[in-house]
Design an enzyme around this catalytic site. Structure first.
Site, short mmCIF file in Angstrom:
data_model
loop_
_atom_site.label_atom_id
_atom_site.label_comp_id
_atom_site.label_asym_id
_atom_site.label_seq_id
_atom_site.Cartn_x
_atom_site.Cartn_y
_atom_site.Cartn_z
N HIS A 132 77.05 19.13 23.30
CA HIS A 132 75.79 19.78 23.00
C HIS A 132 74.68 19.28 23.93
O HIS A 132 74.84 18.28 24.61
CB HIS A 132 75.37 19.54 21.54
CG HIS A 132 75.15 18.10 21.19
ND1 HIS A 132 76.14 17.32 20.64
CD2 HIS A 132 74.07 17.29 21.32
CE1 HIS A 132 75.68 16.10 20.45
NE2 HIS A 132 74.41 16.06 20.86
N GLU A 187 66.38 30.76 29.29
CA GLU A 187 66.71 31.86 30.20
C GLU A 187 67.68 32.80 29.49
O GLU A 187 68.64 32.36 28.87
CB GLU A 187 67.35 31.31 31.47
CG GLU A 187 67.74 32.39 32.47
CD GLU A 187 68.41 31.82 33.71
OE1 GLU A 187 68.36 32.49 34.75
OE2 GLU A 187 68.99 30.71 33.62
N GLU A 241 71.36 20.84 19.87
CA GLU A 241 70.98 19.96 18.78
C GLU A 241 69.46 19.86 18.75
O GLU A 241 68.85 19.40 19.71
CB GLU A 241 71.58 18.57 18.98
CG GLU A 241 71.07 17.54 18.00
CD GLU A 241 71.39 16.12 18.43
OE1 GLU A 241 70.51 15.25 18.26
OE2 GLU A 241 72.50 15.88 18.94
N HIS A 251 66.10 24.33 31.72
CA HIS A 251 66.09 25.34 30.67
C HIS A 251 67.46 25.43 29.99
O HIS A 251 68.44 24.92 30.51
CB HIS A 251 65.70 26.71 31.23
CG HIS A 251 66.62 27.21 32.31
ND1 HIS A 251 66.36 27.02 33.64
CD2 HIS A 251 67.81 27.86 32.25
CE1 HIS A 251 67.35 27.55 34.36
NE2 HIS A 251 68.24 28.06 33.54
#
Length: 139
Positions: A5, A116, A55, A73
């Site tokens: 993550h 994005e 997370e 991003h």
């Protein structure tokens, strides 16, 4: 080795969940409240893609977080970039870089995390109101 993550810190868990879940369409997978450490972790993923998680870390004691230059991003592929951007607008999210080209857009979370959005497959035919919509702010 396996990717797990990406963690981002958020100042308001409620505002962040409205953005990431209600507006963007991610799903909450699990939540951990740690009273001793005074934080909450919420793990999110795109529907059908639980291997790429975000997370959200909410520290209960207020802190100001700056966005460092090292972080760029989060990126998500979407089935219909125009419908996704319209849903975000309908939830009060500013589309900072509209999908003028039918391929790419950028929005920001309540904590200014840049997201994005990329059209799955070939770019959609450019169309209004998107193709003449100006950029807003930064992304």
């Amino acid at each position: 080795m396996r990717y797990l993550h990406t963690m981002v810190r958020v100042t308001s868990l409620e505002e962040s969940l409205r953005f990431f879940c209600d507006a963007l369409g991610l799903q909450e997978l699990r939540r951990v409240d740690n009273e001793k450490g005074r934080f909450t972790l919420v793990f999110l993923a795109a529907p059908g893609d639980q291997d790429a998680q975000v997370e959200l870390t909410h520290n209960w004691d207020a802190e100001n977080y700056g966005i460092g230059r090292a972080f760029g991003h989060l990126a998500y592929q979407v089935d219909d970039i125009y419908a996704t951007c319209q849903r975000l607008l309908d939830h009060g999210v500013t589309v900072n870089r509209p999908p003028r080209d039918g391929h790419m857009a950028f929005v920001r979370s309540p904590d200014k995390i840049s997201v994005e959005l990329l059209q799955k497959g070939a770019a959609l035919e450019p169309r209004e109101p998107w193709k003449s919509m100006p950029n807003t702010g930064e992304w």
